[in-house]
Design a protein around this motif. Structure first.
Motif, PDB file in Angstrom:
ATOM      1  N   LEU A   1       0.826  -1.212   0.000  1.00 40.26           N
ATOM      2  CA  LEU A   1       0.000   0.000   0.000  1.00 40.26           C
ATOM      3  C   LEU A   1       0.859   1.261   0.000  1.00 40.26           C
ATOM      4  O   LEU A   1       0.547   2.233  -0.700  1.00 40.26           O
ATOM      5  CB  LEU A   1      -0.954  -0.012   1.196  1.00 40.26           C
ATOM      6  CG  LEU A   1      -2.101  -1.022   1.110  1.00 40.26           C
ATOM      7  CD1 LEU A   1      -2.845  -1.101   2.436  1.00 40.26           C
ATOM      8  CD2 LEU A   1      -3.052  -0.680  -0.024  1.00 40.26           C
ATOM      9  N   GLU A   2       1.951   1.242   0.763  1.00 34.82           N
ATOM     10  CA  GLU A   2       2.871   2.385   0.768  1.00 34.82           C
ATOM     11  C   GLU A   2       3.468   2.603  -0.622  1.00 34.82           C
ATOM     12  O   GLU A   2       3.541   3.735  -1.098  1.00 34.82           O
ATOM     13  CB  GLU A   2       3.993   2.163   1.778  1.00 34.82           C
ATOM     14  CG  GLU A   2       3.542   2.224   3.216  1.00 34.82           C
ATOM     15  CD  GLU A   2       4.607   1.727   4.185  1.00 34.82           C
ATOM     16  OE1 GLU A   2       5.771   1.495   3.769  1.00 34.82           O
ATOM     17  OE2 GLU A   2       4.277   1.572   5.374  1.00 34.82           O
ATOM     18  N   TRP A   3       3.917   1.529  -1.250  1.00 37.58           N
ATOM     19  CA  TRP A   3       4.516   1.654  -2.578  1.00 37.58           C
ATOM     20  C   TRP A   3       3.481   2.137  -3.588  1.00 37.58           C
ATOM     21  O   TRP A   3       3.796   2.904  -4.491  1.00 37.58           O
ATOM     22  CB  TRP A   3       5.129   0.333  -3.010  1.00 37.58           C
ATOM     23  CG  TRP A   3       6.376  -0.038  -2.251  1.00 37.58           C
ATOM     24  CD1 TRP A   3       6.914   0.602  -1.169  1.00 37.58           C
ATOM     25  CD2 TRP A   3       7.231  -1.130  -2.522  1.00 37.58           C
ATOM     26  NE1 TRP A   3       8.049  -0.028  -0.753  1.00 37.58           N
ATOM     27  CE2 TRP A   3       8.276  -1.105  -1.560  1.00 37.58           C
ATOM     28  CE3 TRP A   3       7.230  -2.146  -3.464  1.00 37.58           C
ATOM     29  CZ2 TRP A   3       9.305  -2.040  -1.541  1.00 37.58           C
ATOM     30  CZ3 TRP A   3       8.252  -3.081  -3.445  1.00 37.58           C
ATOM     31  CH2 TRP A   3       9.276  -3.026  -2.495  1.00 37.58           C
ATOM     32  N   GLN A   4       2.247   1.685  -3.433  1.00 38.50           N
ATOM     33  CA  GLN A   4       1.181   2.143  -4.326  1.00 38.50           C
ATOM     34  C   GLN A   4       0.948   3.640  -4.143  1.00 38.50           C
ATOM     35  O   GLN A   4       0.739   4.365  -5.112  1.00 38.50           O
ATOM     36  CB  GLN A   4      -0.103   1.362  -4.071  1.00 38.50           C
ATOM     37  CG  GLN A   4      -1.213   1.713  -5.032  1.00 38.50           C
ATOM     38  CD  GLN A   4      -2.452   0.858  -4.797  1.00 38.50           C
ATOM     39  OE1 GLN A   4      -2.511   0.034  -3.907  1.00 38.50           O
ATOM     40  NE2 GLN A   4      -3.445   1.060  -5.623  1.00 38.50           N
ATOM     41  N   GLN A   5       1.006   4.131  -2.912  1.00 33.73           N
ATOM     42  CA  GLN A   5       0.844   5.565  -2.665  1.00 33.73           C
ATOM     43  C   GLN A   5       1.992   6.360  -3.277  1.00 33.73           C
ATOM     44  O   GLN A   5       1.782   7.433  -3.826  1.00 33.73           O
ATOM     45  CB  GLN A   5       0.742   5.840  -1.163  1.00 33.73           C
ATOM     46  CG  GLN A   5      -0.556   5.365  -0.562  1.00 33.73           C
ATOM     47  CD  GLN A   5      -0.587   5.509   0.953  1.00 33.73           C
ATOM     48  OE1 GLN A   5       0.434   5.707   1.603  1.00 33.73           O
ATOM     49  NE2 GLN A   5      -1.779   5.384   1.522  1.00 33.73           N
ATOM     50  N   VAL A   6       3.206   5.830  -3.201  1.00 36.09           N
ATOM     51  CA  VAL A   6       4.373   6.528  -3.748  1.00 36.09           C
ATOM     52  C   VAL A   6       4.326   6.551  -5.279  1.00 36.09           C
ATOM     53  O   VAL A   6       4.543   7.599  -5.898  1.00 36.09           O
ATOM     54  CB  VAL A   6       5.686   5.862  -3.267  1.00 36.09           C
ATOM     55  CG1 VAL A   6       6.887   6.404  -4.030  1.00 36.09           C
ATOM     56  CG2 VAL A   6       5.860   6.061  -1.768  1.00 36.09           C
ATOM     57  N   LEU A   7       4.049   5.412  -5.884  1.00 34.08           N
ATOM     58  CA  LEU A   7       4.070   5.307  -7.346  1.00 34.08           C
ATOM     59  C   LEU A   7       2.766   5.749  -7.999  1.00 34.08           C
ATOM     60  O   LEU A   7       2.757   6.085  -9.177  1.00 34.08           O
ATOM     61  CB  LEU A   7       4.362   3.864  -7.771  1.00 34.08           C
ATOM     62  CG  LEU A   7       5.728   3.303  -7.394  1.00 34.08           C
ATOM     63  CD1 LEU A   7       5.812   1.838  -7.772  1.00 34.08           C
ATOM     64  CD2 LEU A   7       6.841   4.110  -8.027  1.00 34.08           C
ATOM     65  N   GLY A   8       1.699   5.718  -7.248  1.00 35.75           N
ATOM     66  CA  GLY A   8       0.379   5.954  -7.815  1.00 35.75           C
ATOM     67  C   GLY A   8      -0.215   4.626  -8.245  1.00 35.75           C
ATOM     68  O   GLY A   8       0.512   3.687  -8.581  1.00 35.75           O
ATOM     69  N   PRO A   9      -1.543   4.523  -8.231  1.00 34.93           N
ATOM     70  CA  PRO A   9      -2.200   3.235  -8.506  1.00 34.93           C
ATOM     71  C   PRO A   9      -1.851   2.637  -9.874  1.00 34.93           C
ATOM     72  O   PRO A   9      -1.582   1.436  -9.972  1.00 34.93           O
ATOM     73  CB  PRO A   9      -3.691   3.559  -8.425  1.00 34.93           C
ATOM     74  CG  PRO A   9      -3.771   4.814  -7.631  1.00 34.93           C
ATOM     75  CD  PRO A   9      -2.497   5.560  -7.854  1.00 34.93           C
ATOM     76  N   GLU A  10      -1.816   3.441 -10.913  1.00 32.57           N
ATOM     77  CA  GLU A  10      -1.563   2.914 -12.261  1.00 32.57           C
ATOM     78  C   GLU A  10      -0.124   2.412 -12.403  1.00 32.57           C
ATOM     79  O   GLU A  10       0.110   1.315 -12.911  1.00 32.57           O
ATOM     80  CB  GLU A  10      -1.875   3.976 -13.316  1.00 32.57           C
ATOM     81  CG  GLU A  10      -1.747   3.475 -14.740  1.00 32.57           C
ATOM     82  CD  GLU A  10      -2.698   2.322 -15.064  1.00 32.57           C
ATOM     83  OE1 GLU A  10      -2.332   1.493 -15.927  1.00 32.57           O
ATOM     84  OE2 GLU A  10      -3.778   2.235 -14.469  1.00 32.57           O
ATOM     85  N   ARG A  11       0.839   3.213 -11.958  1.00 34.70           N
ATOM     86  CA  ARG A  11       2.241   2.790 -12.058  1.00 34.70           C
ATOM     87  C   ARG A  11       2.492   1.572 -11.182  1.00 34.70           C
ATOM     88  O   ARG A  11       3.244   0.663 -11.563  1.00 34.70           O
ATOM     89  CB  ARG A  11       3.181   3.932 -11.671  1.00 34.70           C
ATOM     90  CG  ARG A  11       3.281   4.986 -12.753  1.00 34.70           C
ATOM     91  CD  ARG A  11       4.246   6.111 -12.393  1.00 34.70           C
ATOM     92  NE  ARG A  11       5.597   5.622 -12.223  1.00 34.70           N
ATOM     93  CZ  ARG A  11       6.472   6.119 -11.348  1.00 34.70           C
ATOM     94  NH1 ARG A  11       6.139   7.129 -10.560  1.00 34.70           N
ATOM     95  NH2 ARG A  11       7.689   5.628 -11.252  1.00 34.70           N
ATOM     96  N   TYR A  12       1.884   1.524 -10.000  1.00 31.71           N
ATOM     97  CA  TYR A  12       2.077   0.372  -9.133  1.00 31.71           C
ATOM     98  C   TYR A  12       1.487  -0.884  -9.766  1.00 31.71           C
ATOM     99  O   TYR A  12       2.103  -1.949  -9.734  1.00 31.71           O
ATOM    100  CB  TYR A  12       1.486   0.590  -7.732  1.00 31.71           C
ATOM    101  CG  TYR A  12       1.774  -0.592  -6.848  1.00 31.71           C
ATOM    102  CD1 TYR A  12       3.031  -0.754  -6.289  1.00 31.71           C
ATOM    103  CD2 TYR A  12       0.813  -1.569  -6.629  1.00 31.71           C
ATOM    104  CE1 TYR A  12       3.324  -1.868  -5.516  1.00 31.71           C
ATOM    105  CE2 TYR A  12       1.098  -2.673  -5.858  1.00 31.71           C
ATOM    106  CZ  TYR A  12       2.355  -2.823  -5.307  1.00 31.71           C
ATOM    107  OH  TYR A  12       2.642  -3.937  -4.559  1.00 31.71           O
TER     108      TYR A  12
END
Length: 163
Positions: A126-137
């Motif tokens: 979830l942290e990585w998704q917040q950093v990268l954004g949902p589409e990039r993650y």
């Protein structure tokens, strides 16, 4: 040439260091450290980095020691040593199953470790998704899944070549 924070090339110019092995290893080391902290915080401070060879995903539950060794790419002796350590700490148990031999199972304590690992990994994702954004993650994760499939096929071919 545009540069990333680690000094590597942009996506258009894949040219060299840090190579993909390091780019995979460095986040893994951060993940491993987070898991170790979470285990310690949950009362499982006797888990050390070498134990990850045995308790990696999916955790061993009804698995032969030789299969744990093969999955971790370590010797049978090393796997049995680590299994014995985890067994003495109450995380694993070896049981003889008729027709299957001695298998390794998670104990209730071992399942709690698996639960902590799952919760910690979910937080990290979830942290990585917040950093990268949902589409990039999503793209990042899909790419990793694809690479797992490719490298799993490569490993199967290598194992056939050896036998």
């Amino acid at each position: 040439m545009s540069s990333t924070p680690l000094g590597g090339a942009s996506a258009e110019e894949v040219t060299g260091p840090p190579y993909v092995g390091a780019l995979l290893r460095l986040p893994w080391q951060a993940v491993r450290n987070r898991l170790l902290r979470a285990f310690g915080d949950a009362g499982f401070g006797d888990i050390v980095p070498s134990h990850f060879s045995v308790i990696q995903y999916p955790p061993p539950d009804g698995v032969r020691p030789i299969d744990i060794a093969a999955k971790a790419q370590i010797s049978k002796q090393a796997a049995n040593y680590l299994i014995s350590q985890l067994e003495s700490h109450g995380y694993l148990q070896r049981r003889t199953i008729p027709g299957k031999g001695r298998l390794v199972f998670l104990t209730a304590r071992g399942q709690k470790v698996a639960d902590v690992a799952h919760a910690t990994m979910r937080k990290i994702e979830l942290e990585w998704q917040q950093v990268l954004g949902p589409e990039r993650y999503r793209t990042f994760r899909e790419s990793l899944v694809e690479l797992v499939e490719i490298t799993s096929a490569d490993r199967a071919i290598e194992q056939k070549d050896v036998s």
